[in-house]
Scaffold this motif. Structure first.
Motif, PDB file in Angstrom:
ATOM      1  N   ALA A  25       0.831  -1.209   0.000  1.00  0.00           N
ATOM      2  CA  ALA A  25       0.000   0.000   0.000  1.00  0.00           C
ATOM      3  C   ALA A  25       0.867   1.262   0.000  1.00  0.00           C
ATOM      4  O   ALA A  25       0.549   2.237  -0.690  1.00  0.00           O
ATOM      5  CB  ALA A  25      -0.928   0.001   1.214  1.00  0.00           C
ATOM      6  N   ALA A  37      -8.392   2.182   6.253  1.00  0.00           N
ATOM      7  CA  ALA A  37      -9.849   2.352   6.356  1.00  0.00           C
ATOM      8  C   ALA A  37     -10.577   1.028   6.121  1.00  0.00           C
ATOM      9  O   ALA A  37     -11.540   0.699   6.830  1.00  0.00           O
ATOM     10  CB  ALA A  37     -10.330   3.404   5.365  1.00  0.00           C
ATOM     11  N   LYS A  38     -10.116   0.249   5.158  1.00  0.00           N
ATOM     12  CA  LYS A  38     -10.745  -1.051   4.884  1.00  0.00           C
ATOM     13  C   LYS A  38     -10.541  -2.018   6.039  1.00  0.00           C
ATOM     14  O   LYS A  38     -11.467  -2.736   6.436  1.00  0.00           O
ATOM     15  CB  LYS A  38     -10.196  -1.651   3.590  1.00  0.00           C
ATOM     16  N   LYS A  59      -1.523   3.995  -1.180  1.00  0.00           N
ATOM     17  CA  LYS A  59      -2.876   3.634  -0.756  1.00  0.00           C
ATOM     18  C   LYS A  59      -2.934   3.213   0.707  1.00  0.00           C
ATOM     19  O   LYS A  59      -3.814   2.457   1.111  1.00  0.00           O
ATOM     20  CB  LYS A  59      -3.418   2.522  -1.637  1.00  0.00           C
ATOM     21  N   THR A  60      -2.012   3.721   1.520  1.00  0.00           N
ATOM     22  CA  THR A  60      -1.979   3.347   2.927  1.00  0.00           C
ATOM     23  C   THR A  60      -3.267   3.714   3.639  1.00  0.00           C
ATOM     24  O   THR A  60      -3.816   2.909   4.399  1.00  0.00           O
ATOM     25  CB  THR A  60      -0.781   4.014   3.636  1.00  0.00           C
ATOM     26  N   SER A  61      -3.786   4.904   3.400  1.00  0.00           N
ATOM     27  CA  SER A  61      -5.013   5.326   4.091  1.00  0.00           C
ATOM     28  C   SER A  61      -6.213   4.497   3.644  1.00  0.00           C
ATOM     29  O   SER A  61      -7.097   4.178   4.459  1.00  0.00           O
ATOM     30  CB  SER A  61      -5.280   6.819   3.886  1.00  0.00           C
ATOM     31  N   ASP A  62      -6.253   4.091   2.380  1.00  0.00           N
ATOM     32  CA  ASP A  62      -7.335   3.229   1.896  1.00  0.00           C
ATOM     33  C   ASP A  62      -7.297   1.867   2.595  1.00  0.00           C
ATOM     34  O   ASP A  62      -8.324   1.346   3.020  1.00  0.00           O
ATOM     35  CB  ASP A  62      -7.235   3.006   0.389  1.00  0.00           C
ATOM     36  N   LEU A  63      -6.096   1.288   2.702  1.00  0.00           N
ATOM     37  CA  LEU A  63      -5.951  -0.005   3.355  1.00  0.00           C
ATOM     38  C   LEU A  63      -6.347   0.093   4.813  1.00  0.00           C
ATOM     39  O   LEU A  63      -7.074  -0.754   5.331  1.00  0.00           O
ATOM     40  CB  LEU A  63      -4.512  -0.517   3.231  1.00  0.00           C
TER      41      LEU A  63
END
Length: 53
Positions: free
Chosen positions: A11, A22-23, A16-20
């Motif tokens: 990520a 949050a998921k 995409k660290t913040s997306d991961l």
């Protein structure tokens, strides 16, 4: 050559660290079976996933 990479490493490389995060947070909240708001209880079976690229 085989390189092991964890989800956060991947990520970070893709921005995409913040997306991961949050998921994962959503998954933990949806699966938490604890009645105590200060603890987490998620019964699980070990699952190994291998992604070939």
């Amino acid at each position: 050559m085989v390189r092991t990479m964890n989800a956060f490493e991947a990520a970070e490389q893709n921005g995409k660290t913040s997306d991961l995060y949050a998921k994962l947070e959503g998954l933990v909240n949806s699966q938490n079976q604890s009645n105590d708001k200060n603890s987490t209880l998620i019964p699980a079976t070990y699952l190994r996933v291998t992604v070939l690229a």
